[in-house]
Design a protein around this motif. Structure first.
Motif, mmCIF file in Angstrom:
data_model
loop_
_atom_site.group_PDB
_atom_site.id
_atom_site.type_symbol
_atom_site.label_atom_id
_atom_site.label_comp_id
_atom_site.label_asym_id
_atom_site.label_seq_id
_atom_site.Cartn_x
_atom_site.Cartn_y
_atom_site.Cartn_z
ATOM 1 N N SER A 233 0.952 -1.661 0.019
ATOM 2 C CA SER A 233 0.152 -0.050 -0.053
ATOM 3 C C SER A 233 0.747 0.861 -0.124
ATOM 4 C CB SER A 233 -0.976 -0.060 0.978
ATOM 5 O OG SER A 233 -1.454 -0.525 1.045
ATOM 6 N N ARG A 251 -4.942 2.938 -12.069
ATOM 7 C CA ARG A 251 -4.618 2.226 -10.446
ATOM 8 C C ARG A 251 -3.975 1.707 -10.756
ATOM 9 N NH1 ARG A 251 -8.345 -0.992 -12.167
ATOM 10 N NH2 ARG A 251 -7.017 -2.742 -12.514
ATOM 11 N N ASP A 253 -1.099 -1.426 -8.322
ATOM 12 C CA ASP A 253 -1.628 -2.442 -7.394
ATOM 13 C C ASP A 253 0.161 -3.133 -7.046
ATOM 14 O OD1 ASP A 253 -4.374 -2.608 -7.309
ATOM 15 O OD2 ASP A 253 -4.578 -3.554 -9.171
#
Length: 409
Positions: A233, A251, A253
């Protein structure tokens, strides 16, 4: 000094005598020190002659216990069915303080370390409750091992060292930490995307990924694995404000696999735009020539679980440099599965399209089927973010099967 020498001689004499094994229990000592005390006293008790009167055996046991276990006196020695129970009483119990000295870690690692320490201060204080300082002469090592075990439960990959201090009759146990075991020495980062050119991502993001990971170097792999989700994170959040990520509403990841040389896969997927560029070459066929292509797409969230894309593809074959244009729409009902329809120029043919997978280190499959019963498909494997190999089939070619190598830009 003479008394201790006498005790040593007496203990040696007792251990030289054979006798039956008997149980023995101890009370009044800290729980973590009981095995140590029981082993010492049991060694004496078991080697005493069984025919010796209990009174004599108790007297000898009391004498040994009072000399070996500093800081405590013997409250009582009770024998029930031949099994003695020795009760100790602390002579000068004190109140202890625990001081934890965390290593110097950068933010946010220092916060993670502190959160691991929550509650352990009280746990360590309970270990010391009422312990006479003089008892450290015989139980100090057992205390260190117990503290180390407690530390290992909440801080895997870290060991502890203890220092005992006294100021104005107040005793403090200082606990300091050091890494142990396998340490992280280097990273193997990879940037991957099925929507944006990897060359663009490497230019804007790779240095930031390595810079963000630098504080992890030299830390225990076990502790990093304990905080794997936090690390992923943290790295992802550090990349969200980068220009290429913010402008494409991407996004991010992160897959972090803690090892001595840790692999870090950063996936950046735009939720608005798709841009691919590639060059490919064929082997095993005379019907195909090298080609270059580009894919431009605009994505939108059709439903909560459905994603759609309007796209254009242009492919140029390097033999005659003719352009084949494909205009289409495709949608994803789930994951990396895409279904679509497209019209191809020249010819204005209508094609159906299917693709499965396409991520680095995984196999993939795609297929196209025209209204005139033409069809072609590819079964391949994406070796790296730049190179893919696939088995290509086209029913319109004389050599229908060929091997295709694709370089993604």
């Amino acid at each position: 000094m003479r008394e201790r020498m006498a005790v040593v001689l007496l203990l040696a004499a007792a251990l030289s005598l054979a006798g039956p094994a008997e149980a023995l229990s101890v009370r009044g000592l800290p729980e973590w020190s009981l095995p140590l005390a029981e082993r010492g006293l049991r060694a004496v008790w078991e080697q005493m002659p069984s025919e010796q009167a209990d009174e004599g055996r108790v007297r000898l046991l009391r004498l040994v216990a009072e000399r070996l276990f500093d800081g405590y006196s013997i409250g009582s020695v009770d024998i029930l069915k031949g099994e003695p129970t020795v009760s100790f009483v602390a002579l000068e119990p004190v109140r202890w303080k625990v001081a934890l000295f965390a290593p110097d870690l950068p933010d946010p690692l220092d916060g993670w370390f502190d959160s691991d320490l929550e509650g352990i201060r009280a746990s360590l204080a309970l270990l010391l409750d009422g312990l006479p300082p003089a008892a450290l002469s015989w139980c100090g090592r057992a205390l260190e091992e117990t503290v180390r075990d407690r530390i290992g439960e909440c801080l895997p990959g870290w060991t502890s060292s203890l220092i005992f201090r006294s100021e104005e009759a107040e005793w403090t146990m200082e606990v300091r930490f050091a890494p142990q075991g396998t340490l992280l020495l280097a990273f193997d980062p990879h940037l991957v995307s099925t929507t944006l050119p990897v060359t663009l991502l490497r230019t804007d993001l790779k240095d930031n990924v390595l810079e963000g990971l630098e504080p992890l170097l030299g830390l225990p792999v076990a502790w990093l694995a304990h905080h794997r989700s936090r690390i992923e994170s943290w790295i992802g959040e550090g990349l969200t404000d980068r220009r290429v990520v913010s402008r494409t509403a991407a996004r991010v990841d992160v897959d972090f696999r803690p090892e001595r040389i840790s692999a870090v896969d950063v996936s950046v997927e735009s939720r608005r735009y798709v841009l691919w560029a590639w060059a490919s070459a064929y082997a095993g066929t005379a019907d195909r020539y090298p080609e270059v292509g580009i894919h431009l797409g605009r994505r939108a969230q059709l439903f909560r679980w459905w994603e759609g894309e309007l796209y254009y593809e242009g492919i140029v074959e390097m033999k005659d440099f003719e352009l084949e244009s494909r205009w289409g729409f495709r949608w994803s009902p789930w994951g990396d599965v895409w279904l679509g329809v497209e019209t191809v120029y020249p010819g204005s043919l209508l094609w159906g399209r299917l693709s499965l997978g396409g991520r680095v280190g995984e196999p993939y499959l795609w297929g196209r089927f025209s209204e005139e019963s033409d069809h072609n498909f590819g079964l391949g494997y994406r070796l790296t973010e730049f190179i893919s190999l696939e088995l290509h089939y086209d029913n319109g070619d004389e050599d229908r099967l060929s091997l295709r190598a694709i370089g993604n830009l």
